[in-house]
Write an enzyme that holds these catalytic residues in place. Structure first.
Site, PDB file in Angstrom:
ATOM      1  CD  GLN A   1       3.226   5.762   2.710  1.00  0.00           C
ATOM      2  OE1 GLN A   1       2.254   5.212   2.202  1.00  0.00           O
ATOM      3  NE2 GLN A   1       4.212   5.092   3.271  1.00  0.00           N
TER       4      GLN A   1
ATOM      5  N   GLY B   1       0.836  -1.192   0.000  1.00  0.00           N
ATOM      6  CA  GLY B   1       0.000   0.000   0.000  1.00  0.00           C
ATOM      7  C   GLY B   1       0.871   1.242   0.000  1.00  0.00           C
TER       8      GLY B   1
ATOM      9  CG  HIS C   1       0.111   6.666   5.470  1.00  0.00           C
ATOM     10  ND1 HIS C   1       1.185   7.133   6.193  1.00  0.00           N
ATOM     11  CD2 HIS C   1       0.386   5.375   5.178  1.00  0.00           C
ATOM     12  CE1 HIS C   1       2.080   6.158   6.327  1.00  0.00           C
ATOM     13  NE2 HIS C   1       1.619   5.069   5.731  1.00  0.00           N
TER      14      HIS C   1
ATOM     15  CG  HIS D   1      -0.774   1.066   7.129  1.00  0.00           C
ATOM     16  ND1 HIS D   1       0.155   0.539   8.001  1.00  0.00           N
ATOM     17  CD2 HIS D   1      -0.082   1.966   6.375  1.00  0.00           C
ATOM     18  CE1 HIS D   1       1.336   1.104   7.774  1.00  0.00           C
ATOM     19  NE2 HIS D   1       1.217   1.976   6.794  1.00  0.00           N
ATOM     20  CD  GLU D   2      -1.117   2.438   2.614  1.00  0.00           C
ATOM     21  OE1 GLU D   2      -0.684   3.601   2.506  1.00  0.00           O
ATOM     22  OE2 GLU D   2      -0.402   1.484   2.982  1.00  0.00           O
TER      23      GLU D   2
ATOM     24  CB  CYS E   1       5.046   1.997   7.312  1.00  0.00           C
ATOM     25  SG  CYS E   1       4.555   3.543   6.528  1.00  0.00           S
ATOM     26  CG  LEU E   2       6.589   1.016   1.211  1.00  0.00           C
ATOM     27  CD1 LEU E   2       6.145   1.342  -0.208  1.00  0.00           C
ATOM     28  CD2 LEU E   2       7.666  -0.056   1.205  1.00  0.00           C
TER      29      LEU E   2
HETATM   30 ZN    ZN Z   1       2.528   3.249   5.780  1.00  0.00          ZN
END
Ligand code: ZN
Length: 188
Positions: A50, A45, A140, A136-137, A94-95
């Site tokens: 991000q 995701g 963000h 999760h996304e 998480c990236l």
């Molecule tokens: Zn993340």
């Protein structure tokens, strides 16, 4: 085109997203770039902020690691309208928080309303991993990171790892933007 991923200490990760008003080719291209970035970074995701964009958009593919099952999904102006009472624990990453993983408790099922890339209203139910990555996304887009959701004790244990990320003291296979906006090249 791959985009650099902003790390969790960059202030844009704490900003709330803004509604997408224009559904044009540029938006489609941006969504394709987001998917390319997510796949190249082995993520499941990725949210707009991000990659440095404040618009309310995220991409998801719970089968990211399996070429035969790929299922890219794009959510514009999402709104989670219901959460199940049942919850589960799962180890998230998480990236924007490289090499850090921790268990997070979340509702197992959700309903989400959103728009597609043509601006058409959509609604789906999701469960298990898909429900988790969507939550999760969606977090963000509200400036929330998964480590905000873990216990303060676990967060204390993670301080060393987080400090390494803050100081760019890690190696990662995708380009990033650090706390101060510097471009950090991937390790080949
Ligand atoms: Zn993340």
């Amino acid at each position: 085109m791959k985009l650099p991923v902003y790390n969790c200490f960059n202030p844009i990760l704490r900003e709330k997203s803004q509604k997408v008003e224009v559904f044009d080719e540029k938006l489609k291209n941006f969504a394709m770039n987001m998917l390319e970035t997510m796949y190249a970074a082995d993520g499941i995701g990725l949210a707009g902020n991000q990659v440095g964009d404040k618009r309310s958009i995220f991409v998801v593919d719970e089968f990211s690691g399996d070429a035969s099952k790929k299922n890219p999904m794009i959510f514009v102006n999402p709104n989670i309208t219901s959460f199940s009472d049942e919850e589960s624990d799962y180890r998230e990453g998480c990236l924007s928080i490289p090499r850090y993983y921790e268990y997070v408790t979340r509702p197992e099922m959700i309903e989400i309303e959103y728009q597609d890339l043509d601006g058409k209203n959509q609604k789906i139910e999701a469960s298990d991993l898909l429900a988790r990555v969507i939550q999760h996304e969606n977090d963000h887009l509200n400036g929330i990171l998964f480590f905000d959701k873990i216990s303060s004790m676990k967060r204390t244990f993670a301080q060393g790892k987080l400090r390494k990320i803050e100081k760019n003291n890690f190696e990662i296979h995708y380009d990033m933007i650090d706390k101060a906006g510097n471009y950090i090249k991937a390790v080949e």
